[in-house]
Scaffold this active site. Structure first.
Site, mmCIF file in Angstrom:
data_model
loop_
_atom_site.group_PDB
_atom_site.id
_atom_site.type_symbol
_atom_site.label_atom_id
_atom_site.label_comp_id
_atom_site.label_asym_id
_atom_site.label_seq_id
_atom_site.Cartn_x
_atom_site.Cartn_y
_atom_site.Cartn_z
ATOM 1 N N LYS A 157 43.797 49.123 48.446
ATOM 2 C CA LYS A 157 43.975 48.599 47.078
ATOM 3 C C LYS A 157 43.434 49.567 46.029
ATOM 4 O O LYS A 157 44.099 49.853 45.028
ATOM 5 C CB LYS A 157 43.255 47.253 46.937
ATOM 6 N N THR A 158 42.214 50.021 46.255
ATOM 7 C CA THR A 158 41.585 50.889 45.257
ATOM 8 C C THR A 158 42.377 52.176 45.066
ATOM 9 O O THR A 158 42.626 52.615 43.934
ATOM 10 C CB THR A 158 40.139 51.210 45.671
ATOM 11 N N GLU B 277 43.363 45.853 40.578
ATOM 12 C CA GLU B 277 43.124 45.621 41.997
ATOM 13 C C GLU B 277 42.933 44.129 42.205
ATOM 14 O O GLU B 277 42.128 43.499 41.517
ATOM 15 C CB GLU B 277 41.889 46.403 42.430
#
Length: 465
Positions: free
Chosen positions: A121-122, A165
């Site tokens: 995600k990051t 995110e």
């Protein structure tokens, strides 16, 4: 007061303001003109950066830190019920707002992209933030890690796009109403909050169900959990589904990923045309993250060739295979990987990037007792990809110890898989141990979501001696 700030967020107080998710929201609110205050357990660069923006940051938790005129208190799921500032908020009848609700309020009225998945995600959120900024679209973004370039995890932009995110760990990603949702993968994790894969599928289905009518889901065509989720969503007529990956059926098909040292060259087939671009981080999984970002941007109407070029400007996120330095011919790299799938992906990426004959040495710190209890065997098996590993004690984070759950579970599994592993109970001895193991050309990987990241500079200093 800048547009887009609800009245309740005019004077927010953040408990745990230094956290990755919390600090990002605090930064955006400060940049929008809110009077932000908060507290954190210890001093940090993040706290200093917030003060530089105008926020008030207290170190330590005390009831007196909460101002009487605070409009709300923002908390994450990590804040315990007995926190003194939370108790003071109840005495003053100050509304308590979860971090996800605060972020959702900031995304309101903008074209939002929410990036979800057990891993990646990051990185994917960061890739989008960098690419959109490079194209002059001035996005707002909230990321769970600091960009290596701008050096921040959040920004209030003047553009119409907000990239966020979306955290599935506590189901908070269900609060958002994105125009585009990305699902990178769906796996069993966060065992304190999910008891089965079925619960996780249901949670992701709820998240995707919040995509605005006519919006788009970008989802992996390769990862089994994502494939299963996509099959459950096929009857949602108001949802456009765009798949990406190496599968022949993928809408954005990955034709080739070529490793070039610590970078990768990616070729995709999109709308019948081949498109090639460079990703400035190693590993196939990071290349796939970039393809997901490409597909999401295209879903917003951004030309693919422009996005592909802009994605090449991404230089990484702190703790995501971040090169900390080199000493005595040894490179020290930091990895946030703490789930077996992440560990395997990063170790494979480092194997591909390593020069012939060099060794890969790992310092691994397990994260959370609950995760170790459920995934110790898989963690140990992942470590067989290293030439040798030092395994630290479990980093507890927000959890209390669980009887019988220690790093020994991982070490036993690693040895059973044929890995060379050594237990280290005193973290301060790691630099000396690594210096005795590493030689010119070797790669040292500090790995885990806890404070193992602090060891990199100490290892480099010892190698320099």
């Amino acid at each position: 007061m800048a547009p887009g700030i609800p009245t309740a967020m005019e004077r927010p107080h953040f408990i745990g303001i230094g956290g990755a998710g919390m600090s990002g929201i605090a930064k955006i609110l400060t940049q929008r003109g809110a009077k932000v205050a908060g507290s954190d357990a210890k001093e940090s660069e993040t706290a200093q950066a917030l003060r530089a923006l105008g926020a008030t940051v207290h170190i330590g938790h005390a009831a007196t830190h909460l101002a009487d005129d605070a409009s709300c208190v923002v908390v994450s799921s990590a804040i315990r019920a007995d926190n003194p500032e939370l108790a003071r908020a109840a005495e003053l009848s100050v509304p308590v707002v979860h971090r996800s609700d605060a972020l959702a309020s900031l995304m309101g009225g903008l074209r939002s992209i929410a990036v979800a998945g057990t891993h990646g995600k990051t990185t994917t959120t960061s890739m989008l933030a960098v690419a959109l900024s490079e194209l002059g679209l001035d996005p707002s973004y909230a990321i769970g890690g600091d960009l290596a370039g701008p050096g921040t995890n959040a920004q209030h932009g003047a553009g119409e796009i907000f990239v966020a995110e979306a955290d599935e760990s506590d189901r908070s990603f269900q609060k958002y109403d994105p125009e585009v949702a990305i699902v990178l993968n769906v796996e069993l994790d966060h065992h304190a909050n999910y008891s089965s894969m079925e619960e996780i599928y249901e949670s992701f289905e709820t998240f995707v169900g919040k995509v605005v009518p006519g919006g788009t889901l970008v989802i992996s065509a390769d990862q089994p959990g994502a494939v299963e989720l996509a099959s459950r969503l096929r009857d949602r007529s108001a949802l456009n589904i765009v798949t990406y990956g190496a599968a022949d059926t993928a809408d954005v098909r990955v034709h080739k990923v070529t490793a070039r040292g610590l970078t990768s060259e990616v070729t995709v087939l999109l709308d019948g045309r081949f498109l090639t671009f460079t990703v400035s981080v190693p590993g196939r999984h990071y290349a796939l993250n970039a393809v997901a970002a490409l597909a999401a941007g295209v879903a917003l109407g951004i030309p693919a060739h422009n996005l592909a070029s802009a994605l090449g400007k991404y230089t990484g996120v702190k703790r995501r295979l971040q090169l900390k330095g080199e000493a005595a011919g040894v490179q020290v790299i930091d990895s946030y990987a703490h789930h077996p799938t992440e560990m395997t992906a990063d170790l494979e990426a480092m194997r591909a990037a390593a020069a012939p004959g060099s060794r890969l040495l790992v310092v691994f710190q397990p994260h959370l007792f609950s995760r170790t209890r459920e995934l110790a065997t898989e963690m140990g098996q992942a470590l067989r990809l290293a030439d040798a590993s030092l395994v630290l004690d479990i980093y507890p984070a927000r959890e209390d110890p669980v009887p019988g759950v220690t790093s020994a579970l991982i070490i036993d599994a690693a040895k059973a898989a044929g890995a060379e592993v050594t237990a280290v109970h005193d973290k301060s001895t790691v630099p000396e141990a690594v210096a005795g193991m590493a030689g010119p050309g070797d790669l040292v990987l500090t790995m885990g979501a806890g404070d193992v990241t602090d060891l990199g500079p100490h290892i480099l200093a010892r190698l320099t001696d």
